[in-house]
Design a protein around this motif. Structure first.
Motif, PDB file in Angstrom:
ATOM      1  N   ALA A  47      69.943  24.259  78.160  1.00 49.45           N
ATOM      2  CA  ALA A  47      70.050  22.845  78.534  1.00 49.45           C
ATOM      3  C   ALA A  47      69.499  22.647  79.932  1.00 49.45           C
ATOM      4  CB  ALA A  47      71.500  22.374  78.485  1.00 49.45           C
ATOM      5  N   VAL A  48      68.772  21.552  80.126  1.00 48.25           N
ATOM      6  CA  VAL A  48      68.329  21.142  81.449  1.00 48.25           C
ATOM      7  C   VAL A  48      69.285  20.046  81.891  1.00 48.25           C
ATOM      8  CG1 VAL A  48      66.453  20.170  82.817  1.00 48.25           C
ATOM      9  CG2 VAL A  48      65.951  21.779  80.965  1.00 48.25           C
ATOM     10  N   THR A  49      70.002  20.306  82.971  1.00 56.02           N
ATOM     11  CA  THR A  49      71.088  19.436  83.408  1.00 56.02           C
ATOM     12  C   THR A  49      70.903  19.071  84.879  1.00 56.02           C
ATOM     13  OG1 THR A  49      72.557  21.222  84.137  1.00 56.02           O
ATOM     14  CG2 THR A  49      72.603  20.644  81.795  1.00 56.02           C
ATOM     15  N   HIS A  50      71.808  18.278  85.390  1.00 57.00           N
ATOM     16  CA  HIS A  50      71.764  17.960  86.812  1.00 57.00           C
ATOM     17  C   HIS A  50      73.166  17.804  87.362  1.00 57.00           C
ATOM     18  CE1 HIS A  50      72.788  13.760  85.927  1.00 57.00           C
ATOM     19  NE2 HIS A  50      71.830  13.751  85.031  1.00 57.00           N
ATOM     20  N   ARG A  51      73.286  17.969  88.669  1.00 58.10           N
ATOM     21  CA  ARG A  51      74.524  17.723  89.398  1.00 58.10           C
ATOM     22  C   ARG A  51      74.135  17.138  90.755  1.00 58.10           C
ATOM     23  NH1 ARG A  51      75.352  21.943  93.082  1.00 58.10           N
ATOM     24  NH2 ARG A  51      73.993  23.740  92.753  1.00 58.10           N
ATOM     25  N   TYR A  52      75.108  16.559  91.420  1.00 55.82           N
ATOM     26  CA  TYR A  52      74.830  15.885  92.680  1.00 55.82           C
ATOM     27  C   TYR A  52      75.477  16.641  93.846  1.00 55.82           C
ATOM     28  CZ  TYR A  52      73.273  12.059  89.744  1.00 55.82           C
ATOM     29  OH  TYR A  52      72.610  11.307  88.815  1.00 55.82           O
ATOM     30  N   HIS A  53      74.696  16.930  94.852  1.00 54.96           N
ATOM     31  CA  HIS A  53      75.183  17.611  96.058  1.00 54.96           C
ATOM     32  C   HIS A  53      75.305  16.591  97.187  1.00 54.96           C
ATOM     33  CE1 HIS A  53      75.652  20.938  98.913  1.00 54.96           C
ATOM     34  NE2 HIS A  53      74.910  20.215  99.731  1.00 54.96           N
ATOM     35  N   PRO A  54      76.381  16.604  97.923  1.00 51.45           N
ATOM     36  CA  PRO A  54      77.496  17.565  97.979  1.00 51.45           C
ATOM     37  C   PRO A  54      78.723  17.120  97.190  1.00 51.45           C
ATOM     38  CG  PRO A  54      77.569  16.183  99.914  1.00 51.45           C
ATOM     39  CD  PRO A  54      76.433  15.658  99.070  1.00 51.45           C
ATOM     40  N   LEU A  55      78.564  16.451  96.087  1.00 51.14           N
ATOM     41  CA  LEU A  55      79.688  15.928  95.313  1.00 51.14           C
ATOM     42  C   LEU A  55      80.244  16.993  94.379  1.00 51.14           C
ATOM     43  CD1 LEU A  55      78.118  12.461  94.475  1.00 51.14           C
ATOM     44  CD2 LEU A  55      79.399  13.145  96.509  1.00 51.14           C
ATOM     45  N   ALA A  56      81.345  16.674  93.708  1.00 53.12           N
ATOM     46  CA  ALA A  56      81.990  17.616  92.796  1.00 53.12           C
ATOM     47  C   ALA A  56      81.035  18.035  91.686  1.00 53.12           C
ATOM     48  CB  ALA A  56      83.248  16.977  92.202  1.00 53.12           C
ATOM     49  N   ALA A  57      81.026  19.324  91.378  1.00 53.83           N
ATOM     50  CA  ALA A  57      80.112  19.870  90.371  1.00 53.83           C
ATOM     51  C   ALA A  57      80.852  20.088  89.055  1.00 53.83           C
ATOM     52  CB  ALA A  57      79.523  21.187  90.859  1.00 53.83           C
ATOM     53  N   PRO A  58      80.123  20.091  87.925  1.00 58.75           N
ATOM     54  CA  PRO A  58      80.754  20.349  86.629  1.00 58.75           C
ATOM     55  C   PRO A  58      81.196  21.797  86.509  1.00 58.75           C
ATOM     56  CG  PRO A  58      78.379  20.292  86.390  1.00 58.75           C
ATOM     57  CD  PRO A  58      78.673  19.866  87.799  1.00 58.75           C
ATOM     58  N   GLU A  59      82.175  22.043  85.640  1.00 64.01           N
ATOM     59  CA  GLU A  59      82.623  23.400  85.346  1.00 64.01           C
ATOM     60  C   GLU A  59      81.578  24.090  84.461  1.00 64.01           C
ATOM     61  OE1 GLU A  59      84.028  26.892  84.870  1.00 64.01           O
ATOM     62  OE2 GLU A  59      85.035  25.499  86.230  1.00 64.01           O
ATOM     63  N   THR A  60      81.054  25.231  84.914  1.00 64.50           N
ATOM     64  CA  THR A  60      80.009  25.933  84.157  1.00 64.50           C
ATOM     65  C   THR A  60      80.365  27.404  83.955  1.00 64.50           C
ATOM     66  OG1 THR A  60      78.775  26.327  86.208  1.00 64.50           O
ATOM     67  CG2 THR A  60      78.165  24.387  84.908  1.00 64.50           C
ATOM     68  N   GLY A  61      81.660  27.712  83.872  1.00 64.58           N
ATOM     69  CA  GLY A  61      82.076  29.090  83.658  1.00 64.58           C
ATOM     70  C   GLY A  61      81.472  29.667  82.392  1.00 64.58           C
ATOM     71  N   GLY A  62      80.978  30.901  82.482  1.00 65.50           N
ATOM     72  CA  GLY A  62      80.368  31.572  81.340  1.00 65.50           C
ATOM     73  C   GLY A  62      78.915  31.237  81.120  1.00 65.50           C
ATOM     74  N   LEU A  63      78.335  30.363  81.941  1.00 67.01           N
ATOM     75  CA  LEU A  63      76.934  29.990  81.795  1.00 67.01           C
ATOM     76  C   LEU A  63      76.118  30.516  82.966  1.00 67.01           C
ATOM     77  CD1 LEU A  63      77.212  26.281  80.591  1.00 67.01           C
ATOM     78  CD2 LEU A  63      77.070  28.370  79.206  1.00 67.01           C
ATOM     79  N   ARG A  64      74.873  30.829  82.700  1.00 69.69           N
ATOM     80  CA  ARG A  64      73.934  31.209  83.752  1.00 69.69           C
ATOM     81  C   ARG A  64      73.119  29.978  84.119  1.00 69.69           C
ATOM     82  NH1 ARG A  64      70.779  34.787  81.124  1.00 69.69           N
ATOM     83  NH2 ARG A  64      71.953  36.626  81.786  1.00 69.69           N
ATOM     84  N   ARG A  65      73.056  29.657  85.412  1.00 73.86           N
ATOM     85  CA  ARG A  65      72.323  28.482  85.872  1.00 73.86           C
ATOM     86  C   ARG A  65      71.158  28.906  86.754  1.00 73.86           C
ATOM     87  NH1 ARG A  65      76.363  24.782  88.881  1.00 73.86           N
ATOM     88  NH2 ARG A  65      76.987  26.791  89.724  1.00 73.86           N
ATOM     89  N   VAL A  66      70.008  28.293  86.537  1.00 74.19           N
ATOM     90  CA  VAL A  66      68.815  28.537  87.343  1.00 74.19           C
ATOM     91  C   VAL A  66      68.366  27.199  87.913  1.00 74.19           C
ATOM     92  CG1 VAL A  66      66.415  29.302  87.340  1.00 74.19           C
ATOM     93  CG2 VAL A  66      68.103  30.505  85.942  1.00 74.19           C
ATOM     94  N   SER A  67      68.241  27.117  89.233  1.00 70.45           N
ATOM     95  CA  SER A  67      67.796  25.871  89.865  1.00 70.45           C
ATOM     96  C   SER A  67      66.311  25.657  89.616  1.00 70.45           C
ATOM     97  CB  SER A  67      68.076  25.918  91.367  1.00 70.45           C
ATOM     98  OG  SER A  67      67.616  24.735  91.997  1.00 70.45           O
ATOM     99  N   LEU A  68      65.953  24.441  89.211  1.00 68.27           N
ATOM    100  CA  LEU A  68      64.558  24.092  88.957  1.00 68.27           C
ATOM    101  C   LEU A  68      63.951  23.304  90.111  1.00 68.27           C
ATOM    102  CD1 LEU A  68      64.861  23.043  85.201  1.00 68.27           C
ATOM    103  CD2 LEU A  68      63.857  25.158  86.095  1.00 68.27           C
ATOM    104  N   TYR A  69      64.651  22.274  90.574  1.00 74.64           N
ATOM    105  CA  TYR A  69      64.178  21.508  91.725  1.00 74.64           C
ATOM    106  C   TYR A  69      65.297  20.614  92.233  1.00 74.64           C
ATOM    107  CZ  TYR A  69      63.385  17.720  88.278  1.00 74.64           C
ATOM    108  OH  TYR A  69      63.525  16.785  87.294  1.00 74.64           O
ATOM    109  N   THR A  70      65.125  20.116  93.434  1.00 79.23           N
ATOM    110  CA  THR A  70      66.063  19.155  93.996  1.00 79.23           C
ATOM    111  C   THR A  70      65.371  17.806  94.123  1.00 79.23           C
ATOM    112  OG1 THR A  70      65.492  19.744  96.266  1.00 79.23           O
ATOM    113  CG2 THR A  70      67.319  20.937  95.256  1.00 79.23           C
TER     114      THR A  70
END
Length: 298
Positions: free
Chosen positions: A145-168
């Motif tokens: 999945a290609v997802t997004h989150r907002y910094h510096p705000l609260a992030a989603p729970e992603t336990g058990g997943l590997r995340r790779v940053s694509l861009y800001t």
């Protein structure tokens, strides 16, 4: 040993809230599903369900087993996919989810490249926001999945997943033309009307959380499912709104302002997979996606 079919039934019951729903989700009858769930209780030597004349709910033991079952079934799904791929990205399947902006700019073109390169690869795609895409990957319903989150705000729970940053993606403030200019301290907009996207399950409530960082509660007078309509609302003079730079298409009636406070407000776009999934198809998708993003952002 606990049977995987019965574990799938229990997970489906947790997701649908009923034995009939679990039966429909797994392709069986309600009577057969009820029998299989009773057998699962005997196998596990624990009461998993509380039954009444009108409803059924999980016990504490049932909730515990559902959590374990999700991980077991996801690992089995990953094993099946690895065997199917058998060292080649051209076999097996790849199920992808993405939010709309990234899908349009990057994900769908990459899927087109993979389709041409690997005609036998079974590809599927779903447009999903992160709060739906991340659980789908965790449950084994999506591979990536290609997802997004907002910094510096609260992030989603992603336990058990590997995340790779694509861009800001820096966040901008869109205001009706002629109402403000220069860099924006959001604290100066506490008394104006705001338009916003829907907050969904919390971590995407970017307008609400950002305004609170700036010390006020926003007065939201309009909601939009996506940024094009949000910008239409700003251009119509209904209020001001936050928008990522990549979605901030210039148009008449709008001025886009850099945000100086709260400092560092930006959207992080990420690729999420299950931590145990080493599929060659996922690896190739990830390489192609990162390459396309890099070319677009030079």
């Amino acid at each position: 040993m606990l049977g995987t079919h019965r574990l799938r039934l229990l997970v489906a019951l947790a997701d649908t809230g009923s034995i009939a729903g679990a039966a429909q989700a797994t392709g069986g009858s309600a009577a057969a599903a009820s029998q299989q769930l009773a057998r699962l209780e005997r196998e596990s030597r624990a009461q998993l369900l509380e039954r009444s004349a009108r409803s059924v709910r999980l016990t504490a033991a049932g909730e515990l087993l559902v959590g374990r079952a999700r991980r077991i079934l996801a690992d089995l799904e990953a094993a099946e996919q690895d065997v199917a791929a058998a060292g080649s990205a051209g076999g097996g399947r790849l199920r992808v989810g993405s939010f709309a902006t990234a899908a349009h700019r990057f994900v769908v073109p990459v899927l087109g490249t993979l389709r041409r390169r690997h005609p036998a690869l079974r590809l599927s795609f779903a447009e999903l926001e992160p709060e739906d895409a991340l659980p789908a990957v965790r449950a084994g319903e999506l591979d990536v999945a290609v997802t997004h989150r907002y910094h510096p705000l609260a992030a989603p729970e992603t336990g058990g997943l590997r995340r790779v940053s694509l861009y800001t993606d820096p966040m901008l403030l869109a205001v009706p033309a002629g109402t403000a200019d220069g860099p924006a301290d959001l604290g100066g907009f506490r008394g104006v009307d705001w338009v916003a996207t829907y907050p969904d399950r919390g971590f995407q409530a970017v307008t609400e959380m950002t305004a609170r960082l700036a010390g006020f509660e926003p007065r939201i007078v309009g909601r939009a499912a996506g940024y094009p309509v949000l910008l239409d609302l700003v251009a119509a003079g209904l209020g001001v709104g936050l928008v990522p730079r990549s979605a901030a298409t210039p148009r008449a009636g709008i001025t886009l302002l850099e945000i100086t406070a709260p400092a560092g407000l930006h959207r992080v776009v990420e690729l999420a997979t299950r931590a145990a999934d080493g599929s060659p198809a996922i690896a190739e998708f990830r390489r192609e996606l990162r390459s396309r993003v890099a070319r677009a952002r030079r």
